[in-house]
Design an enzyme around this catalytic site. Structure first.
Site, short mmCIF file in Angstrom:
data_model
loop_
_atom_site.label_atom_id
_atom_site.label_comp_id
_atom_site.label_asym_id
_atom_site.label_seq_id
_atom_site.Cartn_x
_atom_site.Cartn_y
_atom_site.Cartn_z
N ASP A 1 0.86 -1.17 0.00
CA ASP A 1 0.00 0.00 0.00
C ASP A 1 0.91 1.24 0.00
O ASP A 1 2.14 1.15 0.14
CB ASP A 1 -0.98 -0.02 1.18
C1 BGC Z 1 -5.10 3.04 0.01
C2 BGC Z 1 -5.23 2.01 -1.06
C3 BGC Z 1 -5.11 2.66 -2.41
C4 BGC Z 1 -3.79 3.37 -2.48
C5 BGC Z 1 -3.52 4.01 -3.83
C6 BGC Z 1 -3.90 3.93 -0.16
O1 BGC Z 1 -3.91 4.99 0.70
O2 BGC Z 1 -5.08 2.41 1.28
O3 BGC Z 1 -6.44 1.32 -0.95
O4 BGC Z 1 -5.25 1.70 -3.42
O5 BGC Z 1 -3.78 4.38 -1.49
O6 BGC Z 1 -4.27 5.12 -4.07
#
Ligand code: BGC
Length: 752
Positions: free
Chosen positions: A287
């Site tokens: 993530d």
């Molecule tokens: C989130 C993810 C997301 C990623 C990319 C993160 O802050 O937890 O679910 O896919 O950002 O935008």
């Protein structure tokens, strides 16, 4: 010619060599190709594939001159995310393919969570449809639109089971139930990827957040999630696994720790379980900045160690931290780097990017396939299916179109808030507000008067926190002035429709709440409106279950509308005026108070449960001194404009089949979601008091009856032990059927 182009030519020769004997399989061809590509790559280029920076909104010109463009030329980027637009993406892809030494195409990812420019209801609302075809359709339309506009990878579905509505991200998942979540997650994977990932309308799905992110303690974002493996296997893992089995080709590690080890560097999760036990053969991405966050977690001294731990655990791609380059001088890492790089190249190969890196960048498709009438019709159909009728005293709903309606509330005339959270590609200026949708629907018949009535809350700071990303809505007038205006139009109307609740960023990532009541200013306005004596229909907007005690006691009708997406205005009108009878069911219970959370109907029994049917305090029984134990509205609950009767319920052992008859006893055609629950009566370890293990959404004309049948098999009744081993069902079970998790009929059944 770039190295990859030369290799492509040589692979064609490789295939020709097989003429006359057994042809190489697709897998062999892919492996041969990737072997050849990797044999030419430097270590830096391999680490580059494992690097996923964010682009934000770079446009073509910026990409050329930006640092990212230079990194792409140097082979230090494997993909980018959240860059929008086929033209811009084509230009960046051109830099990778034409100007880097290897010419390896980039992956372009995006959080396409519930639609692209055509926005569907938020995933929690999709779960409320109990309609897997709707979930698949939503993902299919999203994939068609996103792929037309340059995107080949979505970070969806989010399969995190959550029974704690304080957590803002409950909006992005499918609620409290692992079975419902499994079905929905698998359907979405099918919709995104189809059975042919190389099709130019398919995009790679990314199952997230692996694992247990929905169980963060205190409902607090990014917090730890700790529980027994028994609960993991039975209550939280099933949806991730269902998505893997549906073929998801990528997965995202979650931010939280599991057993003290952050998921990003958790070998048990990413390798032992995901790859070895479940047979996942796709790529795992971290993530956002989660690799470098291992330092703050306190498991790595510096970023280099964080990168090493992640790689060793089975992480393939680093979102944003750019940590893997720090391993450039550590030759012992090479075998793991090779594995990770290979998995990323495999994903690109399977998507067909090596054959045609620009396959997703066809400007003609954008004009023809994005935000089309047909896509919007699907979104409208699914939105109205997702609304849940919580209360409808004296059949106040549906409303007559010739009525004078006072539409009041901070959600009544806001365009950007209709899509809900996580609508990265939305084009809100093209969407109708609720006011516009309702006004159109009554045109020539009735009248819609409008007043905002109040701000989202009295607390300007809280309102700012809940209206980010260009969704500001605060009115500078005083509370009294706004209320006076609302009361004056209310007095002129036959009925008040109150569009209230959360703004779209009141839920979503990092939008956790400790108080789930209707925000103060809106509550006060409802109290004042009630005093006018006019009937009130509350349209409750929220990205989560909220606490509606006062509303359910004091208002005659409540329709839970979540966030319905781009077509909200029309979809609400469809239901409000009775062109469609509500059929959504709650995918997570609405509690009576925050103090009950986390709560699920699917709980394990105590040794001192309350007697059946009692939910109030009893000394030395499992109860609260100050509140009933039950929720206000349970899982699976939702009313209709008609009524249904369940009858002729039978369970037979061989074959193991449940049958019942459902009759529409009212005068309106409608859908009903018929639910089947089970309970394993004696088992070691113990099983929950009730578990959803089947449902059917059926359509019944007024007066019509239908026979509904559920087959029961080992999968319906079995479970996992704490070592993740499947336990075959044995002995006596209770089988329950009904229109929600609370109101069921039950029969006993013996496994033979
Ligand atoms: C989130 C993810 C997301 C990623 C990319 C993160 O802050 O937890 O679910 O896919 O950002 O935008």
């Amino acid at each position: 010619m770039t190295a990859t182009k030369q290799i492509l030519a040589s692979v064609a020769v490789f295939s020709l060599c097989f003429i006359g004997c057994t042809r190489p399989s697709d897998e062999q061809k892919m492996n041969h190709f990737i072997d050849s590509v990797m044999s030419e790559m430097t270590l830096t280029e391999k680490l580059g594939q494992m690097n996923l920076p964010v682009t934000g909104n770079i446009v073509t010109g910026q990409a050329q001159s930006s640092d990212i463009a230079q990194q792409i030329r140097e082979g230090r980027v494997g993909g980018l995310f959240n860059l929008k637009g086929a033209q811009a993406i084509r230009e960046v892809q051109r830099i990778a393919v034409e100007e880097s030494r290897m010419g390896i195409p980039l992956l372009f990812g995006m959080d396409v969570i519930h639609g692209y420019e055509t926005v569907f209801p938020i995933p929690l609302a999709i779960a409320a449809t109990f309609d897997t075809e709707a979930a698949e359709c939503m993902a299919r339309v999203s994939a068609k639109e996103a792929s037309a506009d340059g995107i080949c990878w979505t970070f969806s579905p989010m399969a995190d089971v959550c029974s704690d509505a304080r957590w803002g991200r409950i909006s992005e998942g499918f609620g409290e139930d692992p079975y419902l979540s499994s079905m929905m997650a698998a359907a979405m994977v099918r919709g995104y990827q189809t059975d042919n990932l190389a099709d130019s309308t398919s995009i790679m799905s990314c199952i997230k957040h692996f694992a247990l992110y929905g169980a963060v303690e205190g409902g607090l974002e990014y917090n730890n999630a700790e529980m027994s493996r028994y609960r993991m296997y039975n209550d939280y893992f099933p949806p991730y696994r269902a998505a893997v089995e549906a073929g998801a080709m990528s997965a995202m590690a979650s931010f939280n720790t599991v057993e003290g080890v952050p998921a990003t560097c958790n070998h048990w999760l990413l390798t032992d379980l995901l790859r070895e036990d479940w047979g996942f053969n796709g790529m795992v991405v971290s993530d956002y900045t989660a690799v470098q966050e291992l330092i703050k977690h306190g498991v790595a001294a510096d970023k280099r160690e964080a990168a090493r731990l992640s790689l060793e655990a089975g992480l393939d791609m680093d979102m944003v931290s750019e940590g893997f380059f720090l391993l450039e001088d550590d030759k012992t890492m090479l075998p793991l780097v090779n594995k990770a790089c290979r998995r990323i190249l495999e994903a690109k190969y399977r998507l067909g990017l090596f054959d045609n890196p620009y396959k997703y960048c066809n400007p003609d498709r954008v004009a023809k396939e994005v935000f089309t009438g047909q896509n919007r019709d699907e979104a409208r159909r699914i939105a109205r299916e997702s609304f849940v009728l919580l209360k409808n005293e004296n059949e106040l709903l549906p409303l007559k179109k010739n009525a004078t309606i006072a539409l009041i509330g901070p959600l009544a005339d806001t365009r950007p808030n209709m899509s809900g959270t996580w609508a990265v590609a939305a084009t809100p200026w093209r969407y109708k507000t609720l006011k516009e949708g309702l006004t159109e629907a009554v045109q020539g018949k009735g009248k819609v008067l409008y007043a905002k009535g109040c701000n989202l809350t009295y607390d300007a700071q809280l309102e700012a926190n809940a209206t980010m990303f260009g969704r500001e809505m605060r009115d500078s007038r005083s509370a009294e002035e706004m209320r006076r205006e609302a009361l004056s139009i209310a007095r002129k109307a036959d009925v008040i429709v109150a569009a209230m609740g959360e703004s779209s960023e009141y839920s979503g990532e990092c939008a956790c709440r400790t108080n789930l009541d209707m925000p103060d200013s809106q509550h006060d306005l409802l109290v004042a409106l009630k005093k006018t004596g006019k009937p009130i229909v509350l349209l409750n907007f929220s990205g989560r279950p909220v606490v509606l005690n006062w509303e359910s006691e004091n208002l005659p009708a409540i329709l839970q509308v979540w966030f319905g997406g781009s077509e909200t205005g029309d979809a609400v009108a469809d239901v409000l005026f009775g062109d469609y009878s509500p059929s959504g069911k709650l995918p997570a219970a609405f509690p009576r108070s925050v103090g009950q959370l986390p709560m699920t109907y699917r709980h394990y029994n105590t040794g001192r449960p309350l007697p059946n049917g009692q939910d109030t305090f009893s000394k030395f029984l499992s109860s609260y001194i100050d509140s009933p134990t039950t929720p206000l509205y349970p899982f699976g609950y939702g009313l209709s404009y008609t009524t249904f009767e369940y009858s002729h319920f039978t369970v037979s052992s061989s074959p193991a089949v449940v049958t019942l008859t459902v009759t529409n006893t009212g005068s309106i055609d409608a859908d009903e979601v018929v639910q089947m629950y089970i309970r394993d009566i004696v088992s070691m370890p113990a099983r929950p008091v009730k578990e959803l293990r089947g449902w059917q959404r059926i359509h019944l004309k007024a007066g019509e009856s239908k026979k509904v049948k559920f087959s029961i098999d080992e999968e319906t009744l079995g479970f996992y032990n704490a070592d993740g081993e499947w336990q075959k069902p044995e002995g006596e079970f209770e089988i329950m059927v009904g229109g929600n998790s609370c109101n069921v009929e039950s029969l006993k059944f013996n496994v033979e």
